[in-house]
Enzyme design. Structure first.
Site, PDB file in Angstrom:
ATOM      1  N   GLU A  48       0.883  -1.178   0.119  1.00 18.77           N
ATOM      2  CA  GLU A  48       0.032  -0.072  -0.050  1.00 18.77           C
ATOM      3  C   GLU A  48       0.870   1.279   0.257  1.00 18.77           C
ATOM      4  OE1 GLU A  48      -2.814   0.589   3.056  1.00 18.77           O
ATOM      5  OE2 GLU A  48      -3.670  -1.704   3.086  1.00 18.77           O
ATOM      6  N   CYS A  76      -3.312   2.166   7.684  1.00 20.88           N
ATOM      7  CA  CYS A  76      -2.209   1.208   7.270  1.00 20.88           C
ATOM      8  C   CYS A  76      -2.872  -0.195   7.050  1.00 20.88           C
ATOM      9  CB  CYS A  76      -1.222   1.445   8.258  1.00 20.88           C
ATOM     10  SG  CYS A  76       0.256   0.537   7.664  1.00 20.88           S
TER      11      CYS A  76
END
Length: 349
Positions: free
Chosen positions: A94, A335
């Site tokens: 990511e 996250c």
């Protein structure tokens, strides 16, 4: 035949050695470095200032690893954009782009998965796979910059992974990204977040890299922090604070502390007072974070009034404190969440 190498991981001096050893002039090293890190040209066949012979050598010896954007989600609430970026081996990380009034920022991943096992972090919910290499961290920036046609001003190493657990590759990445002949990112615009690997904090100070660091604290009591963050079984809060004091003494960079506020878990006056006793005499910034709930951690987020009360109490007691602005909450902005959802859909364990 020479073994394949990844030229994108090399500094200019290392590239000079490579080019000279292959019968080329040293100045070709700077040209190649700038092609990658300044002009975003990754295919040697597109480097038109090189002869056909040199392009052939680069294709022969360079183990070219292409990374690519496979998904982008734009927040409808702010200018946050969440990317899934695929590495050449098929693994996915990511990357998050954030637009502010005064600057742009990118949150990078440093590992595929994470070993640290923090209970409230989605990054740890799938197994650790491997460390990212320097070029894979650079690629996250370059891909996003190319996609948005913008220049990124700030880097935060707060994505998937514990950066200091990948120390050598992260420090090499910093060398590459701050090189004046490439991206030329200011060292003062790079922030690294760590759960508190004491030996690596001290090493970072001694290596005189000079980046900003922020410590994931989240609880001021060792016996409770250990349950949230297993790394606490190896390093006590006192040891972490001593390492932070050493880092500040060596670098003169103010230390940040991150504190995820969890309703009825670590948000009472008892916790505030303990934080005050730990931080009040330190040149630091306490950053309060509202918990982003995940399925595997069944706890609640405090309301904004509680967050404001917490912040005001800390500031009144001489601990410089802010509340982190929540970004991209409508796009799994915390996250690891988007990656986990993607892996689940694909049946990856």
């Amino acid at each position: 035949m020479q073994n394949k190498i990844i030229l994108e991981n090399m500094t200019v001096d290392e590239l000079k050695e490579f080019f000279v050893n292959n019968g080329e002039k040293p100045f070709r090293a700077l040209q190649y470095f700038q092609a990658i890190h300044k002009n975003r040209i990754f295919n040697p066949d597109e480097m038109t200032n090189f002869s056909n012979s040199l392009r052939g050598k680069l294709n022969q010896y360079n183990d070219i690893k292409n990374c690519s954007i496979i998904k982008r989600i734009d927040s409808k609430l702010d200018n946050t954009k969440k990317y899934l970026i695929e590495m050449s081996d098929g693994n996915i990380v990511e990357t998050v782009f954030m637009q502010y009034k005064t600057h742009t920022s990118i949150c990078l991943s440093t590992q595929i998965g994470c070993k640290m096992g923090c209970k409230f972090c989605a990054s740890t919910k799938k197994s650790f796979v491997r460390n990212l290499q320097p070029y894979e961290m650079c690629a996250q920036i370059y891909l996003v910059e190319n996609d948005l046609d913008i220049r990124i001003n700030n880097i935060v190493l707060m994505g998937i992974g514990e950066p200091l657990d990948n120390y050598d590759n992260v420090s090499r990445f910093i060398d590459l990204i701050t090189d004046k002949d490439g991206q030329d990112m200011s060292i003062r615009n790079i922030t690294l977040s760590t759960c508190g690997l004491v030996d690596k904090i001290i090493r970072l100070a001694n290596d005189d890299i000079g980046i900003n660091i922020t410590i994931s604290l989240h609880n001021p009591f060792d016996n409770e922090r250990n349950k949230l963050m297993p790394i606490g079984n190896k390093y006590s809060i006192e040891e972490i604070l001593d390492a932070c004091d050493y880092y500040f003494k060596k670098t003169k960079r103010r230390i940040g502390f991150e504190y995820t506020v969890i309703e009825n878990v670590n948000d009472s006056k008892k916790y505030m007072d303990k934080l005050v006793s730990l931080l009040k005499n330190r040149n630091c910034l306490l950053n309060l974070i509202t918990l982003n709930p995940i399925e595997e951690f069944n706890q609640k987020s405090p309301d904004r009034y509680k967050m404001t009360e917490f912040m005001e109490y800390m500031n009144k007691n001489n601990v410089n404190t802010t509340i982190r602005r929540k970004q991209g909450i409508d796009i799994d902005g915390a996250c690891g969440q988007l990656r986990i959802n993607n892996m689940t859909k694909r049946g990856v364990k």
